[in-house]
Structures are given as C-alpha cells and as structure tokens.
Motif scaffolding. Structure first.
Motif, PDB file in Angstrom:
ATOM      1  N   LYS A  31       0.842  -1.203   0.000  1.00 40.24           N
ATOM      2  CA  LYS A  31       0.000   0.000   0.000  1.00 40.24           C
ATOM      3  C   LYS A  31       0.875   1.250   0.000  1.00 40.24           C
ATOM      4  N   PHE A  32       1.909   1.258   0.817  1.00 40.91           N
ATOM      5  CA  PHE A  32       2.838   2.379   0.872  1.00 40.91           C
ATOM      6  C   PHE A  32       3.526   2.590  -0.477  1.00 40.91           C
ATOM      7  N   LEU A  33       3.960   1.491  -1.088  1.00 37.76           N
ATOM      8  CA  LEU A  33       4.597   1.567  -2.399  1.00 37.76           C
ATOM      9  C   LEU A  33       3.641   2.153  -3.429  1.00 37.76           C
ATOM     10  N   LYS A  34       2.416   1.653  -3.444  1.00 35.49           N
ATOM     11  CA  LYS A  34       1.418   2.045  -4.438  1.00 35.49           C
ATOM     12  C   LYS A  34       0.911   3.481  -4.243  1.00 35.49           C
ATOM     13  N   GLU A  35       0.718   3.894  -2.990  1.00 37.07           N
ATOM     14  CA  GLU A  35       0.109   5.204  -2.722  1.00 37.07           C
ATOM     15  C   GLU A  35       1.112   6.330  -2.499  1.00 37.07           C
ATOM     16  N   VAL A  36       2.305   6.005  -2.036  1.00 37.23           N
ATOM     17  CA  VAL A  36       3.262   7.058  -1.683  1.00 37.23           C
ATOM     18  C   VAL A  36       4.503   7.063  -2.577  1.00 37.23           C
ATOM     19  N   ASP A  40       0.378   5.524  -9.384  1.00 35.97           N
ATOM     20  CA  ASP A  40       0.042   5.509 -10.810  1.00 35.97           C
ATOM     21  C   ASP A  40       1.097   4.829 -11.678  1.00 35.97           C
ATOM     22  N   HIS A  41       1.848   3.896 -11.123  1.00 35.28           N
ATOM     23  CA  HIS A  41       2.835   3.137 -11.897  1.00 35.28           C
ATOM     24  C   HIS A  41       2.602   1.644 -11.675  1.00 35.28           C
ATOM     25  N   GLN A  42       2.804   0.889 -12.729  1.00 34.31           N
ATOM     26  CA  GLN A  42       2.748  -0.560 -12.620  1.00 34.31           C
ATOM     27  C   GLN A  42       4.064  -1.059 -12.033  1.00 34.31           C
TER      28      GLN A  42
END
Length: 95
Positions: A31-36, A40-42
């Motif tokens: 979640k931290f990787l995806k949101e912070v 918006d990156h795969q």
C-alpha cells in the motif's frame, strides 16, 4: 527498488524468530509503495524476504571481523534496510 520496514505497524506480531513474511506487513508495504512511493505506476515484486530484528541495550550496530574468514554486521535495531549501504561499505573495507 528495495523497500522494507514498517514493522512498528504490528510490532507484537513482528517480534518473532521465524523467517517468514506476514500478510499484514506485506499488505502495508505494498500500500505504501502504491500510494506514496510510485503512485500511478505498474510494478512487479521480484522477491520478498523476512529477517529477524536484532535489538540490544545499545543502538550502535556491531560490525566486526570474527575470524580470518568471518565478518558480522548485526544489531541494526530494525533499521537494516536504511543502514545496509553504509554497513556494507564498512564490511567491504574490512575484507
């Protein structure tokens, strides 16, 4: 990218000697990787690992030569990912 930490989010569960990841912490890190970190990156996760936190009464890591062919870098007080580059350089210089 190397991402770790977050064990303070569920310290009791992470206070273990088992070499296994926990679902809660893996979800927290993703979640931290995806949101912070990279919104918006795969991305694809190539490797997951776990370690055992080594704490001591002092906060200073132990980095020393044990024998002609053995070195140690321990007691990183839960900051192994953050300290790894500096500690790795110290051990490399010792070798």
């Amino acid at each position: 990218m190397l991402l770790g930490g977050g064990r303070n989010q569920d310290f009791k569960t992470e206070e273990t000697t088992a070499f296994e990841t926990t679902e809660f912490l893996q979800n927290h890190l993703e979640k931290f990787l995806k949101e912070v970190v990279i919104p918006d990156h795969q991305y694809a996760i190539a490797l997951r690992w776990s370690g055992i936190m080594a704490m001591g009464s002092e906060k200073t890591p132990i980095v020393k030569q044990l024998s002609q062919r053995q070195f140690c870098a321990v007691r990183l007080s839960g900051m192994g990912v953050a300290l790894a580059p500096e500690i790795g350089e110290r051990v490399a210089e010792m070798i």
